[in-house]
Write an enzyme that holds these catalytic residues in place. Sequence first.
Site, short mmCIF file in Angstrom:
data_model
loop_
_atom_site.label_atom_id
_atom_site.label_comp_id
_atom_site.label_asym_id
_atom_site.label_seq_id
_atom_site.Cartn_x
_atom_site.Cartn_y
_atom_site.Cartn_z
CG ASP A 93 -50.46 7.43 -1.08
OD1 ASP A 93 -50.63 6.78 -2.12
OD2 ASP A 93 -49.49 7.26 -0.32
CG ASP A 147 -48.58 1.70 -5.70
OD1 ASP A 147 -49.28 2.13 -4.75
OD2 ASP A 147 -47.41 2.07 -5.88
CD GLN A 190 -43.98 1.28 -7.24
OE1 GLN A 190 -42.75 1.26 -7.10
NE2 GLN A 190 -44.76 1.92 -6.37
CG ASP A 267 -46.08 13.42 -1.46
OD1 ASP A 267 -46.22 12.97 -0.31
OD2 ASP A 267 -45.77 12.67 -2.42
CB CYS A 305 -36.64 33.30 4.96
SG CYS A 305 -38.33 32.66 4.90
CB CYS A 307 -41.80 32.98 5.90
SG CYS A 307 -40.88 32.51 7.40
CB CYS A 310 -37.90 34.83 8.59
SG CYS A 310 -37.33 33.11 8.57
CG HIS A 336 -38.66 28.78 8.26
ND1 HIS A 336 -38.27 29.94 7.60
CD2 HIS A 336 -37.64 27.90 8.07
CE1 HIS A 336 -37.09 29.75 7.05
NE2 HIS A 336 -36.67 28.53 7.32
#
Length: 378
Positions: A93, A147, A190, A267, A305, A307, A310, A336
């Site tokens: 950014d 910006d 924008q 994001d 899940c 993962c 889990c 997770h």
Amino acid sequence: MPITYEHIKTCKQTGARLGRVHTPHGSFETPMFMPVGTLATVKTMSPEELEEMGAKIILSNTYHLWLRPGEDIIEEAGGLHKFMNWDGAILTDSGGFQVFSLSDLRDIVEEGVHFRNHISGEKLFLSPEKAIEIQNSLGSDIMMAFDECPPYPAAHDYMKASVERTSRWAERCLQAHRRPGDQGLFGIVQGGEYEDLRRQSANDLTSMDFSGYAVGGLSVGEPKDVMNKVLEFTTPLLPTNKPRYLMGVGSPDSLIDGAIRGIDMFDCVLPTRVARNGTCMTSNGRLVVRNAKFARDFRPLDENCSCHVCRNYSRAYIRHLVKTNETFGFRLTTYHNLYFLLELMMQVREAIREDRLGDFREEFFEQYGFNKPNAKNF
């Protein structure tokens, strides 16, 4: 160009698009969610864990890395990838969001923004040229133009002046870019909720031929229906042969709705931030694992899940860790949540491939609980 977009398929049911973004540090399919590593780290996660869960690109922040440790140190280390031992793609950014979030500490002028360091109080100045200089030193694959991210709501006159300044800053960013061969630069559209200003901003920026385009100024307090409406009239203004990035959005419903409206990249700090409060994303909605009712619940966070968390740890154990402020507990909830969103985007891509994203949205919203009265979101 160092960043290219490859279109794979358009969903016949919704018009969402499946694609692939190519960068100097690998390629990734879109729509894609990017974990946020503001200070060259995704909080509590190792790069190896991010790779394991399927992350292909992460975001770091120019403003914060400029302050600590300093772009000169990162450049001396060989760039941000080597500094943090991450071999995937990185987007940085520009610092423009801090113009919004640190509004009590800044003064916007034509040349740039006067800041006070939010840590020390020291006076600082960040211009389009400086933002690009810092990002060139960091060596990210995708840089963002500097910006202004105006607040919501904002008057039309204020927003018009802001859009015009952002366009002038965008041109200065392009002129300052000294590594166009191996770093892409995205422009940021924008204009708030105003269709005429979004059109003006998009026309200005697409005439400058950036590597990709972001939709900025959303997820700043506006209702979800306003965000979706803005995307509906803004995304079609952006080139079809370049990536489209919606900044700062990470709730499950907004990821799906954004993809349906033509967005490729997202994001947000949301999954890592709420994880540190013991809040987890599951296929059945939000789960606050620190709550007392989970003290003897030996099921996984999400029974749907797969993962690592889990498969191996119970709600009762994770609650115990979170309640006692054990770092491992926050690591488990963070892992997770990131896995959940990365897996969600994989399911979105598969639904686009099979022309059923509209059906997938309806099924997901029903199971998650978005269709219930007074449903709790993030």
